[in-house]
Motif scaffolding. Sequence first.
Motif, PDB file in Angstrom:
ATOM      1  N   UNK A   8       0.755  -1.148   0.048  1.00  0.00           N
ATOM      2  CA  UNK A   8      -0.133  -0.111   0.069  1.00  0.00           C
ATOM      3  C   UNK A   8       0.736   1.359  -0.064  1.00  0.00           C
ATOM      4  N   UNK A   9       2.031   1.310   0.851  1.00  0.00           N
ATOM      5  CA  UNK A   9       2.792   2.179   0.896  1.00  0.00           C
ATOM      6  C   UNK A   9       3.343   2.540  -0.495  1.00  0.00           C
ATOM      7  N   UNK A  10       4.167   1.517  -1.037  1.00  0.00           N
ATOM      8  CA  UNK A  10       4.654   1.441  -2.366  1.00  0.00           C
ATOM      9  C   UNK A  10       3.658   1.954  -3.437  1.00  0.00           C
ATOM     10  N   UNK A  11       2.435   1.655  -3.337  1.00  0.00           N
ATOM     11  CA  UNK A  11       1.374   2.206  -4.315  1.00  0.00           C
ATOM     12  C   UNK A  11       1.223   3.851  -4.329  1.00  0.00           C
ATOM     13  N   UNK A  12       1.126   4.065  -3.040  1.00  0.00           N
ATOM     14  CA  UNK A  12       0.816   5.410  -2.550  1.00  0.00           C
ATOM     15  C   UNK A  12       2.038   6.464  -2.886  1.00  0.00           C
ATOM     16  N   UNK A  13       3.233   6.085  -2.702  1.00  0.00           N
ATOM     17  CA  UNK A  13       4.323   6.907  -2.978  1.00  0.00           C
ATOM     18  C   UNK A  13       4.463   6.738  -4.689  1.00  0.00           C
ATOM     19  N   UNK A  96       5.056  10.234   8.589  1.00  0.00           N
ATOM     20  CA  UNK A  96       4.800   9.859  10.031  1.00  0.00           C
ATOM     21  C   UNK A  96       5.269   8.479  10.174  1.00  0.00           C
ATOM     22  N   UNK A  97       5.702   8.294  11.450  1.00  0.00           N
ATOM     23  CA  UNK A  97       5.856   6.842  11.920  1.00  0.00           C
ATOM     24  C   UNK A  97       4.700   5.784  11.949  1.00  0.00           C
ATOM     25  N   UNK A  98       3.638   6.237  12.226  1.00  0.00           N
ATOM     26  CA  UNK A  98       2.351   5.704  12.097  1.00  0.00           C
ATOM     27  C   UNK A  98       1.605   6.002  10.568  1.00  0.00           C
ATOM     28  N   UNK A  99       1.152   4.657   9.960  1.00  0.00           N
ATOM     29  CA  UNK A  99       0.786   5.011   8.555  1.00  0.00           C
ATOM     30  C   UNK A  99      -0.468   4.733   8.365  1.00  0.00           C
ATOM     31  N   UNK A 100      -1.471   5.225   7.974  1.00  0.00           N
ATOM     32  CA  UNK A 100      -2.671   5.115   7.751  1.00  0.00           C
ATOM     33  C   UNK A 100      -3.026   5.208   6.247  1.00  0.00           C
TER      34      UNK A 100
END
Length: 160
Positions: A8-13, A96-100
């Motif tokens: 999800x993070x890779x997609x968002x980035x 941020x350290x916490x990712x949503x």
Amino acid sequence: MRKAKFLGLVLLLGLFTISMTAYAGSGGKAAGSGKGHLSMPPGKWWKMPRAVEQFSLTQHEQEELDRMYLEQRRPMIDFRGELQKERLELEQLIDSRTFDKSTCMESFKKVQQATNKLAMERFKFLVQVRKLLGFERFQQLKTEFRRQRVKQRKGGGKLY
């Protein structure tokens, strides 16, 4: 679960990078305002004696362009500020350290909406200029702007 968050993070980035690349590629202008068929010379090009002569601009037309430009600039200032704020929020969420993921996606949508507002305002001005100049002179303006932009990219001087 960690793998899903990572993807999800890779997609968002990836989406963020694509958006920022498109933004940077347009010279820092919102979509619809940079490269392509629907772009305008920057600034008050109608104040340049060469442009006045080349496009046979009357005093009345120059005054009308001044009025339209001022009318467009006021909301543009607000839209640019809104876009900068939304980008800052998105950067903070991503860093941020916490990712949503859902919060990041909502923030990205806000960045896109702000970008669209900016592009729409630029396009409104372009439509007004097109209406004022008519078909022939507007085509001349586009052609000359493209020619000068190519010249500038090759190191041949400033735009208009």
